[in-house]
Enzyme design. Structure first.
Site, short mmCIF file in Angstrom:
data_model
loop_
_atom_site.label_atom_id
_atom_site.label_comp_id
_atom_site.label_asym_id
_atom_site.label_seq_id
_atom_site.Cartn_x
_atom_site.Cartn_y
_atom_site.Cartn_z
N TYR A 137 0.82 -1.21 0.00
CA TYR A 137 0.00 0.00 0.00
C TYR A 137 0.86 1.26 0.00
O TYR A 137 0.46 2.28 -0.54
CB TYR A 137 -0.89 0.03 1.25
N LYS A 192 2.26 -15.35 2.55
CA LYS A 192 2.47 -16.06 1.28
C LYS A 192 3.95 -16.41 1.21
O LYS A 192 4.66 -16.05 0.27
CB LYS A 192 2.00 -15.17 0.12
N ASP A 224 -3.94 -17.92 0.31
CA ASP A 224 -4.95 -18.56 -0.55
C ASP A 224 -5.73 -19.61 0.24
O ASP A 224 -6.96 -19.70 0.17
CB ASP A 224 -4.33 -19.15 -1.82
N ASP A 248 -6.77 -6.60 3.84
CA ASP A 248 -7.86 -5.88 3.15
C ASP A 248 -8.83 -6.89 2.55
O ASP A 248 -10.05 -6.78 2.71
CB ASP A 248 -7.26 -5.01 2.04
N ASP A 252 -12.80 -8.31 4.23
CA ASP A 252 -14.09 -8.22 3.52
C ASP A 252 -14.74 -9.60 3.46
O ASP A 252 -15.95 -9.75 3.63
CB ASP A 252 -13.90 -7.71 2.09
C1 IPM Z 1 -10.55 -0.65 3.70
C2 IPM Z 1 -10.74 -0.02 2.35
C3 IPM Z 1 -9.51 0.84 2.06
C4 IPM Z 1 -8.30 -0.07 2.02
C5 IPM Z 1 -9.60 1.69 0.79
C6 IPM Z 1 -10.82 2.60 0.83
C7 IPM Z 1 -8.36 2.49 0.55
O1 IPM Z 1 -10.93 -1.00 1.38
O2 IPM Z 1 -10.48 0.09 4.69
O3 IPM Z 1 -10.49 -1.87 3.76
O4 IPM Z 1 -8.01 -0.68 0.99
O5 IPM Z 1 -7.65 -0.21 3.04
MG MG Z 2 -11.08 -2.97 2.15
#
Ligand code: IPM
Ligand code: MG
Length: 358
Positions: A137, A192, A224, A248, A252
């Protein structure tokens, strides 16, 4: 002592859910100094930058930051440096918010909202500890260059750099081990290391730190496989620690196990326990301004803030109990609605949480 809190509502549904969070915060009878500032697209409209200096300075001076959400399709054409997401990344970097805690908890009442079978997810309670200020990042060099040699000579090539220093790995590992020690005592480090040098160092450093936490059982998993195990047998996890990029993605995925990303809060902490608290979901421009957004992730972010930055665990618990109560009452915003429950708006959900607090 008065706690200084800066609220950054942002874009899309951000302002609507931040408003409900502020109502809840205001009802707790705490000594607070609340200030608001623009961030993301909203700030870009006013000042030409998603993270204006005035907002950053205010955030720096705060004990805690409550962050709504940023982003809208209409900013997709802007230079990367001016896009709303840069406000998030800028705040993380400027305040050194390296430790991102993302709990994924399945509320029993919502077991049917998950896309997985109820028995796979019922009772789910995992915590993802994601490193937030390093990795690909922020790694340099990065950019787009013209290739001079090879089969793609003359073409543009995009590149980014993944790297982690031992100190960065160690400090996030400590956060994760300590969290695991307070929970079920199991930590899974995700990397990884079969492919990446960065991950090999990650793994050996985490193993080093583990010596200080004999009470925690450490395991390792390739990313993975972790993605697969999260949907196969998610309850096998207690705490997961991983880098910025993998975290990240996995966070999710973990969020969706619970059926609604609209329920999940997060905390991003620095070394002095100053924190930024935000829902895991985004700005949802498609439902912005319609009084439909689920404010519970934002309200639960307030609970995390009370727990981690303001040392008010009793108030945090009150909020969590109030949220459980409104769910048990069958109240659902549209993201969670199912037949047999009562559909409510953003503000009605806020009303119900306030009532449950009393
Ligand atoms: C998160 C979001 C952010 C990230 C974006 C909005 C930059 O997806 O907080 O997970 O990738 O960290
Ligand atoms: Mg995110």
């Amino acid at each position: 002592m008065t706690a200084r809190i800066v609220v950054l509502p942002g874009d899309g549904i951000g302002p609507e859910i931040a408003e409900q969070a502020m109502r809840v915060l205001g009802a707790l009878g705490l000594d607070l100094d609340l200030q608001q500032a623009p961030v993301g697209g909203a700030a870009y409209e006013i000042s030409g930058h998603p993270l204006p200096d005035s907002t950053l300075e205010l955030a720096r001076s705060a004990d805690a930051i409550l962050f709504g959400a940023v982003g809208d399709w209409k900013y997709d054409q802007l230079d990367r440096a001016l896009r709303p997401e840069q406000a998030v990344l800028g705040l993380r970097k400027a305040l050194g918010l390296f430790a991102n805690l993302r709990p994924a908890i399945l509320y029993e009442e919502l077991a049917n909202a998950s896309s997985l079978k109820p028995d796979v997810v019922s009772g789910l309670d995992i915590l993802i500890v994601r490193e937030l200020t390093g990795d690909i990042y922020f790694g340099q060099p990065r950019g787009v260059r013209i290739l001079e040699h090879g089969p793609y000579a003359g073409q543009k090539q995009g590149y980014d750099t993944m790297h982690y220093a031992q100190g960065e790995i160690r400090r996030i590992a400590h956060v994760a081990f300590q969290a695991a020690a307070r929970r079920q005592g199991r930590l899974c480090s995700v990397d990884k290391s079969n492919v990446l040098e960065t991950s090999q160092l990650w793994r050996s450093t985490v193993i080093d730190v583990a010596r200080e936490y004999p009470q925690v059982e450490l395991s390792h998993m390739y990313v993975d496989n972790a993605a697969m195990q999260l949907v196969r047998a998610p309850k096998a996890f207690d705490v997961i620690v991983t880098g910025n990029l993998f975290g990240d993605i996995l966070s999710d995925e973990a969020a969706m196990l619970t059926g609604s990303i609209g329920m999940l809060p997060s905390a991003s902490l620095n070394a002095s326990r100053q924190g930024l608290y935000e829902p895991c979901h985004g700005s949802a421009p498609d439902i912005a301004g319609k009084n439909q957004a689920n404010p519970l992730a934002m309200i639960l972010s307030v609970a995390m803030m009370l727990q981690y930055s303001l040392d008010q665990p009793a108030s945090a618990l009150r909020i969590e109990q109030a949220v459980r109560h409104v769910l048990a009452q069958g109240l659902r915003t549209p993201d969670l609605y199912e037949p047999g429950t009562t559909r409510v708006s953003t503000t009605e959900m806020g009303d119900a949480v306030l009532k449950a607090l009393k």
